[in-house]
Structures are given as structure tokens and as C-alpha cells.
Design a protein around this motif. Sequence first.
Motif, PDB file in Angstrom:
ATOM      1  N   PRO A   1      95.526  23.627  -9.082  1.00  0.00           N
ATOM      2  CA  PRO A   1      95.989  23.466  -7.272  1.00  0.00           C
ATOM      3  C   PRO A   1      97.183  22.850  -7.068  1.00  0.00           C
ATOM      4  CG  PRO A   1      93.667  22.611  -8.100  1.00  0.00           C
ATOM      5  CD  PRO A   1      94.524  22.930  -9.473  1.00  0.00           C
ATOM      6  N   THR A   2      97.379  21.928  -7.817  1.00  0.00           N
ATOM      7  CA  THR A   2      98.897  21.207  -7.280  1.00  0.00           C
ATOM      8  C   THR A   2     100.121  22.065  -7.786  1.00  0.00           C
ATOM      9  OG1 THR A   2      97.791  19.259  -8.501  1.00  0.00           O
ATOM     10  CG2 THR A   2     100.165  19.009  -7.863  1.00  0.00           C
ATOM     11  N   LEU A   3     100.290  22.909  -8.841  1.00  0.00           N
ATOM     12  CA  LEU A   3     101.100  23.730  -8.869  1.00  0.00           C
ATOM     13  C   LEU A   3     101.158  24.971  -7.825  1.00  0.00           C
ATOM     14  CD1 LEU A   3     103.306  24.533 -10.883  1.00  0.00           C
ATOM     15  CD2 LEU A   3     101.811  26.060 -12.230  1.00  0.00           C
ATOM     16  N   MET A   4     100.170  25.516  -7.560  1.00  0.00           N
ATOM     17  CA  MET A   4      99.854  26.027  -6.420  1.00  0.00           C
ATOM     18  C   MET A   4     100.424  25.774  -5.169  1.00  0.00           C
ATOM     19  SD  MET A   4      99.293  29.527  -5.831  1.00  0.00           S
ATOM     20  CE  MET A   4      98.137  30.249  -6.702  1.00  0.00           C
ATOM     21  N   ILE A   5      99.994  24.516  -4.727  1.00  0.00           N
ATOM     22  CA  ILE A   5     100.614  23.958  -3.369  1.00  0.00           C
ATOM     23  C   ILE A   5     102.077  23.797  -3.434  1.00  0.00           C
ATOM     24  CG2 ILE A   5     100.636  22.013  -2.133  1.00  0.00           C
ATOM     25  CD1 ILE A   5      97.534  21.654  -2.891  1.00  0.00           C
ATOM     26  N   ALA A   6     102.531  23.508  -4.763  1.00  0.00           N
ATOM     27  CA  ALA A   6     104.129  23.271  -4.790  1.00  0.00           C
ATOM     28  C   ALA A   6     104.738  24.632  -4.659  1.00  0.00           C
ATOM     29  CB  ALA A   6     104.282  22.652  -6.095  1.00  0.00           C
ATOM     30  N   ALA A   7     104.237  25.700  -5.279  1.00  0.00           N
ATOM     31  CA  ALA A   7     104.827  27.240  -5.260  1.00  0.00           C
ATOM     32  C   ALA A   7     104.881  27.444  -3.753  1.00  0.00           C
ATOM     33  CB  ALA A   7     104.241  27.903  -6.286  1.00  0.00           C
TER      34      ALA A   7
ATOM     35  N   CYS B   1     104.799  25.809  -1.170  1.00  0.00           N
ATOM     36  CA  CYS B   1     105.623  24.989  -0.224  1.00  0.00           C
ATOM     37  C   CYS B   1     107.113  25.483  -0.445  1.00  0.00           C
ATOM     38  CB  CYS B   1     105.426  23.501  -0.580  1.00  0.00           C
ATOM     39  SG  CYS B   1     104.100  22.633  -0.133  1.00  0.00           S
ATOM     40  N   LEU B   2     107.383  25.795  -1.761  1.00  0.00           N
ATOM     41  CA  LEU B   2     108.772  26.173  -2.153  1.00  0.00           C
ATOM     42  C   LEU B   2     108.957  27.244  -1.450  1.00  0.00           C
ATOM     43  CD1 LEU B   2     111.185  25.701  -3.864  1.00  0.00           C
ATOM     44  CD2 LEU B   2     110.289  26.783  -5.733  1.00  0.00           C
ATOM     45  N   VAL B   3     107.978  28.483  -1.556  1.00  0.00           N
ATOM     46  CA  VAL B   3     108.208  29.581  -0.821  1.00  0.00           C
ATOM     47  C   VAL B   3     108.350  29.504   0.638  1.00  0.00           C
ATOM     48  CG1 VAL B   3     107.142  31.867  -0.255  1.00  0.00           C
ATOM     49  CG2 VAL B   3     107.107  31.004  -2.707  1.00  0.00           C
ATOM     50  N   GLY B   4     107.547  28.846   1.301  1.00  0.00           N
ATOM     51  CA  GLY B   4     107.782  28.310   2.740  1.00  0.00           C
ATOM     52  C   GLY B   4     109.005  27.702   2.980  1.00  0.00           C
ATOM     53  N   LEU B   5     109.427  26.866   2.369  1.00  0.00           N
ATOM     54  CA  LEU B   5     110.757  26.193   2.507  1.00  0.00           C
ATOM     55  C   LEU B   5     112.012  27.318   2.406  1.00  0.00           C
ATOM     56  CD1 LEU B   5     112.475  23.674   2.976  1.00  0.00           C
ATOM     57  CD2 LEU B   5     112.440  23.573   0.566  1.00  0.00           C
ATOM     58  N   CYS B   6     111.768  28.290   1.426  1.00  0.00           N
ATOM     59  CA  CYS B   6     112.690  29.206   1.090  1.00  0.00           C
ATOM     60  C   CYS B   6     112.818  30.232   2.536  1.00  0.00           C
ATOM     61  CB  CYS B   6     112.569  30.130   0.255  1.00  0.00           C
ATOM     62  SG  CYS B   6     113.083  29.192  -1.418  1.00  0.00           S
ATOM     63  N   VAL B   7     111.716  30.508   3.118  1.00  0.00           N
ATOM     64  CA  VAL B   7     111.525  31.441   4.122  1.00  0.00           C
ATOM     65  C   VAL B   7     112.240  30.531   5.522  1.00  0.00           C
ATOM     66  CG1 VAL B   7     109.869  32.397   5.903  1.00  0.00           C
ATOM     67  CG2 VAL B   7     109.326  32.604   3.614  1.00  0.00           C
ATOM     68  N   VAL B   8     111.729  29.528   5.764  1.00  0.00           N
ATOM     69  CA  VAL B   8     112.263  28.676   6.743  1.00  0.00           C
ATOM     70  C   VAL B   8     113.859  28.561   6.753  1.00  0.00           C
ATOM     71  CG1 VAL B   8     112.557  26.398   7.655  1.00  0.00           C
ATOM     72  CG2 VAL B   8     110.205  27.142   7.182  1.00  0.00           C
TER      73      VAL B   8
END
Length: 83
Positions: free
Chosen positions: A4-10, A12-19
Motif C-alpha cells: 500500500p505504501t508503494l501504491m500511495i507513493a506512485a 502521488c508521483l503521478v498526481g504531482l506530474c499531472v499538476v
Amino acid sequence: MIEPTLMIAATCLVGLCVVAFALLRAWQGWLELKRSELERIEARQNQPREIEGGAPAGSARIEIADLKERIRKLEAIASGVEL
């Protein structure tokens, strides 16, 4: 299975890239808007003006002719000649 921690980190990273991509596009749009405003201002400044008010050439000539006629009449009045 994915932790779950890896899924949340991934996620967040995708969301950050979109923003970041959205902000970059907005920044480029804003720069393009300012560039077009500058071009419009430069084009307006490059137009020939004949009088201070920025009147077009034809009306400027008419206004100058009118001013010359007024001056001629005032000079005639000052010298005592009646028109």
C-alpha cells in the motif's frame, strides 16, 4: 502483491506530474497572451500619426487646415482687417 505504501507513493508521483504539466501549460498560455499583447502594442505604436490625438491621416489634415483657417482669421482681426 504491491504494498500500500508503494501504491500511495506512485499515485502521488503521478498526481504531482499531472499538476506540474497543467501548470506548465498554463504558464505557456500566459506567456503567449503577454507576447500577443506586446505585438499589438508595438503594431499600434508603429502606425503613423499626424497629430497628438492619433487621428487618421485624412482627419488630421482637415483639423490642421481648420487650425490654419482660424489662425488666419485671428491675424486678420488683430490687424483690423474685416473679413
